[in-house]
Design a protein around this motif. Structure first.
Motif, PDB file in Angstrom:
ATOM      1  N   UNK A  50       0.854  -1.193   0.000  1.00 35.52           N
ATOM      2  CA  UNK A  50       0.000   0.000   0.000  1.00 35.52           C
ATOM      3  C   UNK A  50       0.884   1.234   0.000  1.00 35.52           C
ATOM      4  N   UNK A  51       0.536   2.189  -0.839  1.00 37.51           N
ATOM      5  CA  UNK A  51       1.247   3.466  -0.911  1.00 37.51           C
ATOM      6  C   UNK A  51       0.333   4.541  -0.339  1.00 37.51           C
ATOM      7  N   UNK A  52       0.839   5.298   0.652  1.00 38.37           N
ATOM      8  CA  UNK A  52       0.043   6.326   1.328  1.00 38.37           C
ATOM      9  C   UNK A  52       0.691   7.675   1.079  1.00 38.37           C
ATOM     10  N   UNK A  53      -0.086   8.608   0.581  1.00 32.73           N
ATOM     11  CA  UNK A  53       0.408   9.960   0.299  1.00 32.73           C
ATOM     12  C   UNK A  53      -0.473  10.980   1.019  1.00 32.73           C
ATOM     13  N   UNK A  54       0.041  11.624   2.079  1.00 32.34           N
ATOM     14  CA  UNK A  54      -0.734  12.693   2.743  1.00 32.34           C
ATOM     15  C   UNK A  54      -1.010  13.825   1.766  1.00 32.34           C
ATOM     16  N   UNK A  55      -2.240  14.325   1.765  1.00 37.42           N
ATOM     17  CA  UNK A  55      -2.620  15.355   0.799  1.00 37.42           C
ATOM     18  C   UNK A  55      -1.857  16.652   1.003  1.00 37.42           C
TER      19      UNK A  55
ATOM     20  N   UNK B 286       1.219  16.771   2.224  1.00 35.85           N
ATOM     21  CA  UNK B 286       2.644  16.470   2.107  1.00 35.85           C
ATOM     22  C   UNK B 286       2.839  15.653   0.833  1.00 35.85           C
ATOM     23  N   UNK B 287       2.632  16.310  -0.316  1.00 36.72           N
ATOM     24  CA  UNK B 287       2.609  15.586  -1.587  1.00 36.72           C
ATOM     25  C   UNK B 287       3.944  14.914  -1.885  1.00 36.72           C
ATOM     26  N   UNK B 288       5.040  15.479  -1.372  1.00 42.20           N
ATOM     27  CA  UNK B 288       6.349  14.893  -1.646  1.00 42.20           C
ATOM     28  C   UNK B 288       6.598  13.628  -0.833  1.00 42.20           C
ATOM     29  N   UNK B 289       5.758  13.375   0.158  1.00 41.53           N
ATOM     30  CA  UNK B 289       5.956  12.230   1.044  1.00 41.53           C
ATOM     31  C   UNK B 289       5.096  11.064   0.567  1.00 41.53           C
ATOM     32  N   UNK B 290       5.727   9.939   0.298  1.00 41.54           N
ATOM     33  CA  UNK B 290       5.003   8.719  -0.045  1.00 41.54           C
ATOM     34  C   UNK B 290       5.477   7.611   0.880  1.00 41.54           C
ATOM     35  N   UNK B 291       4.558   7.045   1.623  1.00 40.60           N
ATOM     36  CA  UNK B 291       4.882   6.014   2.604  1.00 40.60           C
ATOM     37  C   UNK B 291       4.473   4.659   2.057  1.00 40.60           C
ATOM     38  N   UNK B 292       5.329   3.690   2.246  1.00 33.59           N
ATOM     39  CA  UNK B 292       5.065   2.338   1.778  1.00 33.59           C
ATOM     40  C   UNK B 292       4.761   1.449   2.970  1.00 33.59           C
TER      41      UNK B 292
ATOM     42  N   UNK C  18      -5.372  11.443   3.509  1.00 31.50           N
ATOM     43  CA  UNK C  18      -4.366  10.754   2.705  1.00 31.50           C
ATOM     44  C   UNK C  18      -5.019  10.128   1.483  1.00 31.50           C
ATOM     45  N   UNK C  19      -4.221   9.954   0.430  1.00 34.54           N
ATOM     46  CA  UNK C  19      -4.621   9.174  -0.730  1.00 34.54           C
ATOM     47  C   UNK C  19      -3.915   7.822  -0.645  1.00 34.54           C
ATOM     48  N   UNK C  20      -4.651   6.771  -0.933  1.00 30.23           N
ATOM     49  CA  UNK C  20      -4.133   5.410  -0.759  1.00 30.23           C
ATOM     50  C   UNK C  20      -4.190   4.665  -2.088  1.00 30.23           C
ATOM     51  N   UNK C  21      -3.095   3.997  -2.412  1.00 30.53           N
ATOM     52  CA  UNK C  21      -3.058   3.093  -3.554  1.00 30.53           C
ATOM     53  C   UNK C  21      -2.656   1.712  -3.053  1.00 30.53           C
ATOM     54  N   UNK C  22      -3.542   0.753  -3.228  1.00 27.86           N
ATOM     55  CA  UNK C  22      -3.248  -0.632  -2.851  1.00 27.86           C
ATOM     56  C   UNK C  22      -2.882  -1.395  -4.122  1.00 27.86           C
ATOM     57  N   UNK C  23      -1.761  -2.102  -4.068  1.00 27.33           N
ATOM     58  CA  UNK C  23      -1.273  -2.841  -5.227  1.00 27.33           C
ATOM     59  C   UNK C  23      -1.599  -4.315  -5.030  1.00 27.33           C
ATOM     60  N   UNK C  24      -2.623  -4.772  -5.760  1.00 26.66           N
ATOM     61  CA  UNK C  24      -2.955  -6.202  -5.750  1.00 26.66           C
ATOM     62  C   UNK C  24      -2.118  -6.870  -6.833  1.00 26.66           C
TER      63      UNK C  24
END
Length: 430
Positions: free
Chosen positions: A279-284, A286-292, A328-334
Motif C-alpha cells: 500500500x502506498x500512502x500519500x498525505x494530501x 505532504x505531496x512529496x511524502x510517499x509512505x510504503x 491521505x490518498x491510498x493506492x493498494x497494489x494487488x
C-alpha cells in the motif's frame, strides 16, 4: 466534273482538315492516358491487398499481473483512542498531565478526593478487625470445649470399668455417659461458631476490598503508552460517573505509534485485496511524502449499506509526523506473481462470457476462457488467464476446461477480426 476554288477557300479547307486530325489525335491520347491511369489504380489496389500485414498473434506468458486500487480522501486515525471517565463521584485534588504530553501505561493523570468513601473504608476495615476478634473468641471456646470433652471421656471410661466389677450401679455410669455426650455437643457448637465467625470475616473483607477497589478509581491512570489529546478538568472540579457513556471525559489518550488508515474498497475490487498487499500512502498536504506499508487486516465481509470492504493499514509513526485526522490518498497494489497472462486487448467480455480468439488453421476461432486479476498498470495492461474451454461440450454436459500451456496462438487484438476469417498469421507453437 472538275471543281475549282479560290486560294483563300483552299487554305480554309486545309486548316479544317488539320484541326480535325489534331482533335482526333488529342482524343486518342487522352483515352490512352485514362486507360493507363485506371490500369495503374487497379494494380496499386491489388498490390495493397497483397501487402496488407497479418494480424498480430501473441502467446500466453508468465507475468506478474498488478492492479492499482486507488482511493482518495481517507483519514489517518490513532491506533487506539480512549476517553477516560470518572468511575466514582469526587473532587479533583490534582492533575498531572496536559494535552500534548506523552505518557506511559499506568502513569498518574489526576487524583480525586472522595471524603465519604474514605469514611466508609475505615468502617469496613473496623468490621474486618471485629470479625477477626470473633474468630479468636470462638477458637478459645473450642479449646475449652475440647478440654471438657477429654475430661468427660476419661471419667466415662473409668466408671465403665468399675461398673463391670459391680461396685457402681448402672444409673451412675449412664449419667457420666450423658455428660460425655454433652461435652461432645459443646465442642461441635464451638467449631460451628468458629466457622460462622470465619464467614463473617470473609464478608467483612469482601466489603472492605470492594471499597478499596472503588478507591483505586480515585486515581486516573493512562491505559497505554500514548499522547494526551484532551483534558477537560481543573483542580477542585466535582466529577461524577458518566451516564451510559454520556458526558464529558476527563482525558482522552491516543496511541499514535503506529497509526491506522481505514480504506473502503468497492465490491468489484474487494475480492483482490489480501493481507500483505503493498500500500502506498500519500498525505494530501505532504505531496512529496510517499509512505510504503502493507495491508494489515480486512473485515472479510462487506458493509451492507455501502457494499464496501473495510481495510486497515498500520503505519509506524515513531517521530509523530503523521497526525490523526490527516487526509491521505491510498493506492493498494494487488499483485499475482508468475501467472499466465495475455494483453488486455486480447480478451473480450460480452454479457457473462469472457473469451479470446485462438488461431487454428490460419483462422480465428472463438475460445471461452476463465480469467483472474485484471491489471491496470499503464503500458502493462494484462489479464490473468486461468482456464480455457478446449471444445464445445454435448448438450447437457459441463464444458471441458484445462489450464493454459503457453503454446496457444491468440489474436492480440480480439476486436480486429471476425470469427472464422482467415488471419494469415501463425498458429500454435509446435
Amino acid at each position: 466534273m472538275r471543281f475549282s476554288c479560290s486560294q483563300s477557300t483552299c487554305a480554309a479547307v486545309r486548316q479544317g482538315s488539320i484541326l480535325i486530325v489534331a482533335t482526333t489525335s488529342a482524343a486518342l491520347v487522352a483515352a490512352g492516358c485514362d486507360g493507363q491511369r485506371a490500369a495503374s489504380s487497379d494494380q496499386a489496389t491489388q498490390a495493397a491487398a497483397t501487402e496488407a500485414p497479418a494480424p498480430k498473434v501473441v502467446h500466453p506468458e508468465k507475468k506478474n499481473v498488478r492492479r492499482l486500487i486507488e482511493r482518495p480522501g481517507f483519514n489517518i486515525e490513532a491506533y487506539e483512542w480512549t476517553p477516560l471517565y470518572a468511575r466514582i463521584p469526587g473532587y479533583v485534588q490534582k492533575w498531572t498531565a496536559d494535552i500534548g504530553d506523552r505518557v506511559r501505561k499506568d502513569d498518574l493523570l489526576a487524583e480525586l478526593y472522595v471524603p465519604d468513601m474514605d469514611a466508609e473504608l475505615k468502617q469496613k476495615e473496623a468490621g474486618v478487625r471485629q470479625a477477626s476478634s470473633e474468630i479468636e473468641q470462638a477458637e478459645t471456646v473450642i479449646l475449652r470445649a475440647q478440654a471438657e470433652l477429654d475430661r468427660a471421656r476419661s471419667q466415662f471410661e473409668r466408671l465403665s470399668r468399675v461398673e463391670r466389677s459391680g461396685v457402681l450401679d448402672k444409673e451412675q455410669v449412664d449419667e457420666t455417659r450423658l455428660g460425655f455426650k454433652a461435652a461432645e455437643a459443646t465442642l461441635a457448637k464451638a467449631k460451628a461458631d468458629v466457622s460462622v465467625a470465619r464467614t463473617r470475616l470473609d464478608v467483612a473483607k469482601a466489603d472492605r476490598d470492594h471499597v478499596q477497589a472503588l478507591m483505586l478509581y480515585a486515581k486516573i491512570r493512562a491505559p497505554f503508552d500514548g499522547v494526551v489529546t484532551r483534558r477537560s478538568i481543573n483542580t477542585g472540579d466535582f466529577v461524577q460517573p458518566a451516564d451510559a457513556g454520556k458526558g464529558n471525559s476527563l482525558f482522552v489518550v491516543q496511541n499514535v505509534d503506529p497509526v491506522r488508515v481505514f480504506v473502503n474498497i468497492q465490491e468489484a475490487e474487494a475480492f483482490w485485496v489480501q493481507n500483505g498487499d503493498t500500500a502506498l500512502i500519500r498525505p494530501q498536504k505532504l505531496q512529496a511524502l510517499e509512505l510504503k506499508a502493507k495491508v494489515t487486516r480486512t473485515s472479510r465481509s462487506l458493509e451492507p449499506e455501502t457494499r464496501t470492504l473495510r481495510t486497515e493499514i498500520d503505519l509506524p509513526n515513531p517521530e509523530g509526523q503523521l497526525l490523526p485526522g490527516m487526509y491521505v490518498n491510498v493506492t493498494i497494489i494487488a499483485e499475482h506473481k508468475n501467472v499466465w497472462a495475455l494483453p488486455a486487448t486480447a480478451v473480450l467480455t460480452k454479457g457473462d462470457e469472457t473469451f479470446c480468439y485462438r488461431v487454428e488453421n490460419d483462422k480465428a476461432v472463438r475460445m471461452p476462457i476463465q480469467v483472474g486479476l485484471r491489471g491496470n498498470e499503464k503500458d502493462k495492461e494484462l489479464v490473468e488467464v486461468l482456464k480455457k474451454q478446449i471444445m464445445q461440450s454435448p448438450a447437457g454436459e459441463e464444458p471441458r476446461w484445462e489450464d493454459f500451456s503457453g503454446d496457444e496462438a491468440i489474436l492480440a487484438d480480439a476486436g480486429s477480426q471476425p470469427e472464422g476469417q482467415a488471419t494469415g498469421g501463425p498458429s500454435e507453437k509446435k
